[in-house]
Design a protein around this motif. Sequence first.
Motif, PDB file in Angstrom:
ATOM      1  N   GLU A  27       0.827  -1.204   0.000  1.00  0.00           N
ATOM      2  CA  GLU A  27       0.000   0.000   0.000  1.00  0.00           C
ATOM      3  C   GLU A  27       0.863   1.257   0.000  1.00  0.00           C
ATOM      4  N   ARG A 279      -6.017   2.671   1.817  1.00  0.00           N
ATOM      5  CA  ARG A 279      -6.919   1.550   2.082  1.00  0.00           C
ATOM      6  C   ARG A 279      -7.462   1.600   3.500  1.00  0.00           C
ATOM      7  N   SER A 280      -6.634   2.081   4.433  1.00  0.00           N
ATOM      8  CA  SER A 280      -6.993   2.075   5.852  1.00  0.00           C
ATOM      9  C   SER A 280      -6.414   3.303   6.535  1.00  0.00           C
TER      10      SER A 280
END
Length: 313
Positions: A27, A279-280
């Motif tokens: 990521e 993503r997070s």
Amino acid sequence: MSAINFRGIIPAISVPFNDDYSIDAPELRRFAQWLAKRDGIVALMTNGHTGEVFSLTPRERAEVTAITADAVRDICPVISSIVCEGINEAVEQAGWAKEAGAKGLDIMPPHHWLRFGFKPEHCLDYFNAIGEASGLPLVVHIYPAWTRGSYSSDLLAELARNKHVAAFKMGEREMNKYARDIRKIREADPSKVLMTCHDEYLLASMVQGIDGALVGFASLVPGLINDLLNAVKAGDLHEAMRVQDLITPLKDAVYGAGEPTGEAHGRMKAAMALAGILRSGTVRPPTHAPSADELAAIRSALAHANLLPQRAA
């Protein structure tokens, strides 16, 4: 002296984590490549406060730099912050950063200076040792005027004359000193690059005559910050105010009425997740994730700036 073009937008990048707080390397690679390709981005900076540097071990800091530098090696250079307590440690970590692919180093004041203060010669010795050992261009990371780690205007002028110093990350957060420091550095060596790092009042700091912005906020709103800088450089105050009006609610939701802090970086990371950039929004302890009320304010501010993905609007 420097192969890095500091005259533009340099995001101090966030670091994505997995649910177990380990570094999410795939990521990070994806995010770094996406960010490096935004308009106006001239470099990326790892291991800043936005990157939760104090939650990373020294080896993890080198790992973050290595992942990022490899991901963007054909796009833009990477600068790594050096956050140490002494010269030997700083020289060691500067070497690790260079081996990892860093093309420049941002030098934060040793944090014991924040309590005990320092003499100007301590600072000069610190920069000279890192510069001689690494051979990389150095960025002077200026801390707020209210801290004991703040540099006097005369010391900044001396650093501007230092052959190892290429640029200044201007973070005084006291506008009289900010203006005075700009003048002193320009007088000492007008070739040195001045970059605002005032995430929480960008327009006010940009109109002082700086060359770029080195801010964590550019991890979240790189396009708006580039638009703002371009409007300021073009002398278009109306356009600059329009762009700042898009930024301000989000700035308020992330930073509130204060300066960037660990919790603010957590709120920004949550905003990046809501915007579909990461993503997070997982942060490492002791930083906490935002509350439900804070998330609602962030979502509203993202909607105001038209930054929510369609599915989340």
